[in-house]
Design an enzyme around this catalytic site. Structure first.
Site, PDB file in Angstrom:
ATOM      1  N   ASP A 180      -3.861  -0.560   5.142  1.00 33.13           N
ATOM      2  CA  ASP A 180      -2.608  -1.291   5.365  1.00 33.13           C
ATOM      3  C   ASP A 180      -1.664  -1.003   4.205  1.00 33.13           C
ATOM      4  O   ASP A 180      -2.033  -0.344   3.240  1.00 33.13           O
ATOM      5  CB  ASP A 180      -2.859  -2.796   5.496  1.00 33.13           C
ATOM      6  CG  ASP A 180      -3.666  -3.358   4.349  1.00 33.13           C
ATOM      7  OD1 ASP A 180      -3.465  -2.904   3.210  1.00 33.13           O
ATOM      8  OD2 ASP A 180      -4.494  -4.257   4.598  1.00 33.13           O
ATOM      9  N   ASP A 202       1.215  -2.634   1.468  1.00 32.19           N
ATOM     10  CA  ASP A 202       1.733  -3.847   0.849  1.00 32.19           C
ATOM     11  C   ASP A 202       3.043  -3.516   0.155  1.00 32.19           C
ATOM     12  O   ASP A 202       3.199  -2.437  -0.406  1.00 32.19           O
ATOM     13  CB  ASP A 202       0.728  -4.380  -0.183  1.00 32.19           C
ATOM     14  CG  ASP A 202      -0.649  -4.565   0.429  1.00 32.19           C
ATOM     15  OD1 ASP A 202      -0.813  -5.465   1.268  1.00 32.19           O
ATOM     16  OD2 ASP A 202      -1.563  -3.772   0.099  1.00 32.19           O
ATOM     17  N   ASP A 232      -4.979  -6.726  -9.977  1.00 24.64           N
ATOM     18  CA  ASP A 232      -6.363  -6.735 -10.448  1.00 24.64           C
ATOM     19  C   ASP A 232      -6.753  -5.457 -11.200  1.00 24.64           C
ATOM     20  O   ASP A 232      -6.987  -5.472 -12.396  1.00 24.64           O
ATOM     21  CB  ASP A 232      -7.344  -7.092  -9.318  1.00 24.64           C
ATOM     22  CG  ASP A 232      -7.106  -6.330  -8.030  1.00 24.64           C
ATOM     23  OD1 ASP A 232      -6.252  -5.415  -8.015  1.00 24.64           O
ATOM     24  OD2 ASP A 232      -7.784  -6.628  -7.017  1.00 24.64           O
TER      25      ASP A 232
HETATM   26  P1  ATP Z   1      -7.277  -2.669   0.854  1.00 21.01           P
HETATM   27  O1  ATP Z   1      -7.446  -1.222   1.059  1.00 21.01           O
HETATM   28  O2  ATP Z   1      -8.529  -3.460   1.024  1.00 21.01           O
HETATM   29  O3  ATP Z   1      -6.087  -3.271   1.575  1.00 21.01           O
HETATM   30  P2  ATP Z   1      -5.737  -3.345  -1.454  1.00 21.01           P
HETATM   31  O4  ATP Z   1      -5.861  -2.878  -2.880  1.00 21.01           O
HETATM   32  O5  ATP Z   1      -4.465  -3.034  -0.755  1.00 21.01           O
HETATM   33  O6  ATP Z   1      -6.981  -2.775  -0.712  1.00 21.01           O
HETATM   34  P3  ATP Z   1      -5.173  -6.072  -0.780  1.00 21.01           P
HETATM   35  O7  ATP Z   1      -6.123  -7.198  -0.671  1.00 21.01           O
HETATM   36  O8  ATP Z   1      -4.451  -5.601   0.413  1.00 21.01           O
HETATM   37  O9  ATP Z   1      -5.994  -4.893  -1.466  1.00 21.01           O
HETATM   38  O10 ATP Z   1      -4.139  -6.487  -1.914  1.00 21.01           O
HETATM   39  C1  ATP Z   1      -2.975  -5.728  -2.198  1.00 21.01           C
HETATM   40  C2  ATP Z   1      -2.766  -5.638  -3.691  1.00 21.01           C
HETATM   41  O11 ATP Z   1      -2.539  -6.949  -4.215  1.00 21.01           O
HETATM   42  C3  ATP Z   1      -3.922  -5.106  -4.489  1.00 21.01           C
HETATM   43  O12 ATP Z   1      -3.931  -3.697  -4.537  1.00 21.01           O
HETATM   44  C4  ATP Z   1      -3.699  -5.719  -5.848  1.00 21.01           C
HETATM   45  O13 ATP Z   1      -2.701  -5.018  -6.551  1.00 21.01           O
HETATM   46  C5  ATP Z   1      -3.145  -7.080  -5.490  1.00 21.01           C
HETATM   47  N1  ATP Z   1      -4.217  -8.106  -5.391  1.00 21.01           N
HETATM   48  C6  ATP Z   1      -4.864  -8.493  -4.273  1.00 21.01           C
HETATM   49  N2  ATP Z   1      -5.759  -9.456  -4.522  1.00 21.01           N
HETATM   50  C7  ATP Z   1      -5.694  -9.689  -5.849  1.00 21.01           C
HETATM   51  C8  ATP Z   1      -6.358 -10.582  -6.733  1.00 21.01           C
HETATM   52  N3  ATP Z   1      -7.302 -11.416  -6.292  1.00 21.01           N
HETATM   53  N4  ATP Z   1      -6.001 -10.561  -8.034  1.00 21.01           N
HETATM   54  C9  ATP Z   1      -5.044  -9.733  -8.496  1.00 21.01           C
HETATM   55  N5  ATP Z   1      -4.389  -8.860  -7.719  1.00 21.01           N
HETATM   56  C10 ATP Z   1      -4.696  -8.833  -6.412  1.00 21.01           C
HETATM   57 MG    MG Z   2      -3.879  -3.647   1.152  1.00 22.99          MG
END
Ligand code: ATP
Ligand code: MG
Length: 450
Positions: free
Chosen positions: A72, A74, A150
């Site tokens: 996805d 963001d 994170d």
């Molecule tokens: P995925 O491929 O699972 O979507 P993602 O890295 O995009 O991985 P998401 O859960 O969609 O993860 O979150 C988007 C972004 O928001 C992350 O890449 C990170 O920068 C930030 N983020 C999400 N959850 C947290 C958290 N618990 N603490 C700090 N930053 C977070």
């Molecule tokens: Mg994501």
């Protein structure tokens, strides 16, 4: 292209002190607009037209740089949730701890977050006694936003202004080194949000990255902080941990870092007590799940939960069998294991009921006399239960050919089926499958879920 970008970052290190990002221009990285969701591009452009800053961030940027397909996209922006809502008709503010906006464009939903500020500053920050952030809606700039993310590889920003990538946390170097590094002090960041520990193993498993030593160090010790996270959020995390195509690797890392215990204490205890069949069954269910996802087949949390909790069920059932009859022991064990599990992760009814049916059918599949086999074939959960049975055999349980019997029965015509059932009567009782748990329970009472 990837090589070019990696060469670039080895020769362009940003100064550690400065707030200035490392900027990778368009011709030095491999992100192409055609690989980005048109919905995300539209949102970024519209925010930009309205005078706000907006970037693609997180997993989308990380995965594109790695040459993978993002799950996805963001968006991070200077617009507040209310401002985002005003611009997009299909926008919904969700979340309390961190407010985010879901913007729906066509069939897609894009997560739009407002730049986070330093959480020490705002009146809208609430912490628990343990330092966990309970509510945190302080807004800031891209610089403060970057350090609130994170892992460094999740804090890379892509801009549509000149198509460059901005790196404030040395994420590109970590990407190159295939390293998952927590931004800031890992222990403090885990205290703020213990789910970050689960995210660490999930990303390490999914990306095949190593967890940087200081990022890894506090995890086992701090894993018990997960007890402070709501059952609902942990259920959502369980889905991400096991339904993202890297369940097997994730399971191993969860055990290594003592995170499995926090989410599934009953099964963890059974495995630690030496239930090698149980460990093999969970492992097999993970392998099958990953395989099915690769083949673009469906997977259901009901099946995964049935497998993960199976060792706990077996252990509980054995304990109770010493005191009460086998059938009652099974029913009571199922109830106990489920109630214990619900204190850790929720399991919505739509998964809990089929999970129970898969378990119940394990006890019914051995009794095939008369019309029972035919009736079982018609059961809505037969297929899942049969797959589960095969999985038990694959992982080393001796069920005396019960799986092949059911395989043959499904392929047979009416006459052959009749013959197969008749042949069962001729076998002497010693050839019946041995069970670890109760003897044949009465089927109807068992198929009900509480
Ligand atoms: P995925 O491929 O699972 O979507 P993602 O890295 O995009 O991985 P998401 O859960 O969609 O993860 O979150 C988007 C972004 O928001 C992350 O890449 C990170 O920068 C930030 N983020 C999400 N959850 C947290 C958290 N618990 N603490 C700090 N930053 C977070
Ligand atoms: Mg994501």
């Amino acid at each position: 292209m990837l090589k070019r970008f990696f060469n670039f970052i080895s020769s362009h290190q940003p100064s550690k002190q400065s707030n200035l990002p490392l900027v990778i221009p368009r011709d030095q990285h491999n992100i192409s607009r055609k690989n980005i969701s048109p919905a995300a591009i539209k949102i970024i452009k519209q925010l930009d037209d309205a005078g706000f800053k907006a970037y693609l961030v997180g997993g989308g940027v990380r995965d594109l740089l790695l040459g993978n397909h993002p799950k996805d996209f963001d968006v991070a922006t200077s617009a507040t949730p209310e401002e985002v809502k005003r611009i997009f008709r299909g926008a919904r503010i969700i979340g309390r701890r961190f407010q985010i906006v879901h913007v729906r464009i066509g069939r897609e939903i894009i997560e739009v977050t407002t730049f986070r500020g330093h959480h020490d500053e705002g009146p809208t920050t609430t912490r628990s006694d343990e330092g966990m952030l309970l509510r945190d809606n302080v807004y800031g700039s891209i610089e403060t936003d970057a350090v609130r993310r994170d892992f460094s590889v999740n804090a890379l920003y892509y801009t549509l202004k000149d198509f460059s990538v901005l790196d404030y946390c040395n994420g590109l170097e970590d990407l190159k080194q295939r390293t998952l590094r927590m931004i800031g002090d890992p222990a403090t960041r885990y205290k703020e949000d213990p789910v970050r520990m689960l995210r660490a193993v999930r990303f390490a498993a999914k990306l095949g990255f190593k967890i940087e030593v200081n990022t890894a160090k506090p995890i086992s010790e701090m894993s018990s902080l997960l007890a402070n996270i709501s059952e609902a959020r942990l259920f959502e995390e369980v889905l991400k941990l096991f339904l993202s195509g890297s369940a097997t690797a994730t399971f191993h890392l969860m055990r290594e870092y003592d995170l499995f215990k926090q989410l599934f204490p009953g099964s963890d205890a059974a495995l630690k007590a030496g239930d090698s069949l149980g460990a093999a069954l969970i492992e097999q269910s993970m392998i099958n799940t990953d395989k099915r996802l690769r083949a673009e087949k469906t997977v259901t949390p009901a099946f995964i939960y049935a497998a993960i909790l199976w060792p706990a069920l077996q252990k509980e059932q054995q304990l109770l069998s010493a005191k009460i009859p086998p059938q009652a022991a099974y029913l009571q064990a199922a109830q106990n294991v489920i109630s214990q599990q619900l204190t850790r992760t929720s399991i919505p009814k739509r998964f809990l009921i089929p999970m129970r049916e898969i378990w119940d059918l394990q006890h019914r599949l051995p009794s095939r006399q008369g019309l029972r086999a035919l009736r079982l074939l018609d059961h809505a959960r037969f297929r899942a239960a049969y797959d589960f049975l095969l999985m038990r055999e694959d992982s080393g349980e001796d069920l005396q050919g019960l799986g092949s019997w059911w395989t043959a029965f499904q392929k047979a015509n009416d006459d052959e089926r009749e013959q197969m059932v008749e042949n069962l009567g001729k076998q002497n009782s010693s050839s019946k499958p041995r069970r670890r748990g109760p003897r044949k329970p009465k089927s109807d009472s068992i198929s009900k879920t509480e």
